[in-house]
Write a protein that holds these residues in place. Structure first.
Motif, mmCIF file in Angstrom:
data_model
loop_
_atom_site.group_PDB
_atom_site.id
_atom_site.type_symbol
_atom_site.label_atom_id
_atom_site.label_comp_id
_atom_site.label_asym_id
_atom_site.label_seq_id
_atom_site.Cartn_x
_atom_site.Cartn_y
_atom_site.Cartn_z
ATOM 1 N N ALA A 114 0.862 -1.182 0.121
ATOM 2 C CA ALA A 114 -0.026 -0.136 0.031
ATOM 3 C C ALA A 114 0.895 1.289 -0.120
ATOM 4 C CB ALA A 114 -0.926 0.112 0.988
ATOM 5 N N ARG A 142 2.344 1.567 -3.731
ATOM 6 C CA ARG A 142 1.382 2.149 -4.550
ATOM 7 C C ARG A 142 0.823 3.619 -4.338
ATOM 8 N NH1 ARG A 142 -3.410 -0.745 -4.184
ATOM 9 N NH2 ARG A 142 -2.769 -2.151 -2.535
ATOM 10 N N ALA A 143 0.997 4.080 -3.144
ATOM 11 C CA ALA A 143 0.613 5.404 -2.606
ATOM 12 C C ALA A 143 1.805 6.506 -2.838
ATOM 13 C CB ALA A 143 0.093 5.365 -1.324
ATOM 14 N N LEU A 169 -5.763 2.646 0.130
ATOM 15 C CA LEU A 169 -5.196 1.510 -0.970
ATOM 16 C C LEU A 169 -5.179 0.128 -0.251
ATOM 17 C CD1 LEU A 169 -2.656 3.377 -3.079
ATOM 18 C CD2 LEU A 169 -5.157 2.770 -3.734
ATOM 19 N N LEU A 191 -13.984 3.140 -5.165
ATOM 20 C CA LEU A 191 -12.655 3.778 -4.674
ATOM 21 C C LEU A 191 -13.039 5.391 -4.919
ATOM 22 C CD1 LEU A 191 -11.902 1.145 -6.440
ATOM 23 C CD2 LEU A 191 -9.572 1.710 -5.535
ATOM 24 N N TYR A 216 -1.938 4.559 -9.033
ATOM 25 C CA TYR A 216 -3.151 4.463 -8.772
ATOM 26 C C TYR A 216 -3.991 4.053 -9.816
ATOM 27 C CZ TYR A 216 -7.550 5.397 -6.562
ATOM 28 O OH TYR A 216 -8.833 5.068 -5.869
ATOM 29 N N THR A 227 -3.633 0.413 -10.223
ATOM 30 C CA THR A 227 -4.566 -0.062 -9.101
ATOM 31 C C THR A 227 -6.082 -0.369 -9.311
ATOM 32 O OG1 THR A 227 -3.164 0.430 -7.352
ATOM 33 C CG2 THR A 227 -5.161 -0.055 -6.671
ATOM 34 N N ARG A 280 -8.415 -3.587 -9.674
ATOM 35 C CA ARG A 280 -9.670 -3.403 -8.917
ATOM 36 C C ARG A 280 -10.968 -3.645 -9.773
ATOM 37 N NH1 ARG A 280 -8.007 -1.605 -3.661
ATOM 38 N NH2 ARG A 280 -6.431 -2.854 -3.250
ATOM 39 N N THR A 291 -14.193 3.839 -9.712
ATOM 40 C CA THR A 291 -13.476 4.861 -9.177
ATOM 41 C C THR A 291 -13.896 6.172 -9.516
ATOM 42 O OG1 THR A 291 -11.414 3.288 -9.204
ATOM 43 C CG2 THR A 291 -11.064 5.638 -9.252
#
Length: 602
Positions: A461, A464-465, A506, A514, A535, A538, A542, A550
């Motif tokens: 997490a 990815r951030a 995340l 999201l 993101y 991601t 998802r 999203t």
């Protein structure tokens, strides 16, 4: 009176449940201590009579008995305190937990945002710390009640009319009740000014805004406004306190007159030869005790009434905050909430108006967001973007219309189950001053597990951030305390806090929705580009796995154009809707805003 009995019943019930042995032992010791007081008066009567009759051994025995009762009167209350003190602390903790649940709010936020709710919350927060003494007050009230009955019996044995003296304490009690009502109404009227006083003081003394306040020279102005609010609140409260003091004084003066009349009756009866000196000493001693009982009773009465009012206000707040539910497990069946979005989310003529507002924030929103779609929301400030996001998250419910999740009304879904499938970083995201692993780990709360203990998920997490470097730079890594509020923690920049907030979002597994509301507002251009590259991957993962939708709220069109669908809001209505290419070709508001922002970089 209802508030008093509410407090007595609540604390008695809770104490019995927590530790009945301590409760009964403490009450028993208090009763023995209170009964020792009238017993002392009887011992003094017999001591006086033994001295008058020149019975030396009897006088010595009476003196020893009186001394024993005096020691019991002074000491038993202290021993009782050792038994019920911890119970009082536990009860305060229970009320604080209820306050936390209430301040956390209900499933939706409409009531939480009202001034009435804020005022009630402020009053309970101020008063709950005073409820620790309520259990002691309740036990003492019972003990003094028994003591008063024994005192009345002893007085009646000497002169029946004197038994009425304790009853004459009732008018002062009622007048004291009326006085406290005046004060409570004043507290309610001044709650808004009291809240403003506290908020301005916190703003002026907090380290965060200190730089801006000094640069702007706003300190004196904040001080002036704080003093103005304090004076307004104090004026209302002082006026009520003076009126209450006058009422209490009138009640006590009435009792003093009755006390004087009882003394005259006692002296007259003695002069008539119907009672002896020992009875006179007994009556005078008991009358002194009654005076003390009345003063103590008034104090206990006020304490319990205050606790009862706190319980009543807390019960009112509870109606807006259901009992907390355990965090839902996304892998488990969750009722009507789908395991995967098959069709998407649809708004059917949705409108929303905040409580007390003159006009709706959103009006007749009608659109469909297909499963797996990335949607960008744009519009001027106040267009309703954040409100629409909170409707999607289930934090508000439409004033009219409905939101369908795969054909099921969002209002019909289990709120906890839906929230467990929503991963959102809102504009006013929280800065948890905890160790970093817990700050991020709060994004995935599961029953029986400690947040942030899954190192692999935490590292993923953070990566990815674009926040892995934040953790790596800390002396203790993920175990580093953040912020200075509770220890010597690490200070972070606004952008670093925002990255950790995004990592928290995340971390949540298997989300169906999201939401990022201004996710890069504190980031520089390079960090924003890196963030959205990660993101975007991601979101696509998802979308394939769960059909996740999203939603991005941003003013940066370099981000907006990456979205598959763009919704332009204006004055709470859908102004435009489509892809970037469609909207640019339409040459409407979106094209105008996009061209304007793009031109700023030429």
């Amino acid at each position: 009176m209802k508030d008093l009995w509410r407090a007595v019943a609540h604390f008695a019930r809770l104490s019995w449940h927590v530790d009945r042995r301590r409760l009964t032992t403490g009450l028993g010791l208090l009763l023995l201590g209170c009964l020792a007081t009238p017993a002392l008066a009887v011992a003094l009567k017999h001591l006086a009579e033994a001295l008058l009759d020149d019975r030396g051994p009897a006088a010595v025995g009476c003196a020893l008995v009186a001394a024993l009762f005096l020691v019991a009167e002074l000491m038993l209350g202290h021993f009782a305190h050792l038994h019920y003190f911890e119970l009082g602390e536990l009860e305060e903790v229970e009320l604080q937990n209820r306050l936390l649940a209430a301040s956390g709010g209900p499933d939706t936020l409409e009531r939480v945002g009202t001034p009435e709710f804020a005022d009630a919350l402020h009053l309970v927060r101020e008063e709950v710390v005073r409820t620790r003494s309520a259990l002691e007050a309740a036990l003492q009230l019972v003990a003094i009640g028994v003591q008063t009955v024994v005192t009345m019996v002893l007085l009646a044995l000497v002169e029946p009319v004197l038994a009425l003296l304790p009853l004459l304490a009732v008018p002062p009690v009622l007048m004291g009740n009326r006085a406290q009502d005046l004060v409570e109404r004043a507290k309610k009227r001044s709650a808004e000014d009291s809240r403003r006083t506290r908020d301005l003081l916190r703003l002026a003394t907090a380290p965060g805004p200190a730089g801006e306040i000094r640069l702007a020279g706003a300190g004196p102005e904040l001080g002036r406004r704080q003093a103005e609010s304090w004076r307004a609140a104090s004026t209302v409260l002082n006026r009520a306190q003076w009126s209450a003091a006058a009422l209490r004084a009138a009640g006590q003066a009435l009792f003093a007159a009755a006390y004087g009349a009882a003394l005259l009756i006692t002296v007259g009866t003695a002069l008539a030869g119907r009672i002896g000196l020992g009875d006179v000493i007994l009556v005078i001693t008991l009358m002194v005790q009654i005076s003390t009982q009345m003063t103590t009773f008034l104090g206990l009465f006020g304490t319990l009434q205050g606790a009862g009012r706190t319980l009543r206000r807390l019960a009112e707040l509870d109606t807006a905050a259901p009992a907390p539910a355990e965090a839902a497990d996304p892998a488990a069946p969750d009722g009507a909430t789908p395991a995967r979005l098959a069709h998407g989310i649809r708004f059917e003529h949705v409108s929303f108006r905040y409580p007390g507002a003159a006009r709706p924030v959103l009006e007749d929103i009608d659109l469909e967001i297909p499963a797996g779609t990335t949607l960008a929301l744009i519009g001027e400030n106040g267009a309703g973007k954040s409100t629409l996001v909170k409707l999607l998250c289930g934090l508000y419910r439409p004033t009219s219309g409905r939101i369908l999740v795969d054909g099921t009304d969002l209002a019909d879904l289990d709120a906890a189950a839906w929230r467990s499938r929503v991963a959102a970083l809102l504009q006013d995201f929280a800065r948890y001053e905890l160790p970093l692993r817990q700050t991020v780990g709060l994004g995935d709360l599961r029953p029986g597990t400690e947040p942030g203990t899954d190192d692999a998920a935490l590292a993923d997490a953070l990566a990815r951030a674009d926040a892995a470097a934040v953790a790596a730079a800390l002396p203790q890594g993920p175990d580093q305390l953040l912020g200075k509020g509770y220890g010597d923690g690490a200070e972070l920049s606004g952008g670093q806090w925002q990255k950790l907030g995004l990592a928290r979002t995340l971390l949540r597994p298997a989300p169906l929705l999201l939401v990022l509301d201004e996710p890069a507002s504190a980031l520089d251009a390079e960090a924003e580009h890196t963030l959205f590259d990660g993101y975007g991957a991601t979101a696509r993962t998802r979308a394939l796995a769960h059909g996740s939708v999203t939603v991005l709220v941003t003013h940066r069109f370099s981000t907006v154009r990456r979205a598959e669908r763009i919704l332009v809001l204006a004055d709470g209505r859908v102004r435009e809707w489509g892809t970037h290419e469609d909207l640019m070709a339409a040459r409407g508001l979106y094209a105008e805003l996009y061209t304007l922002q793009a031109g700023a970089y030429v």
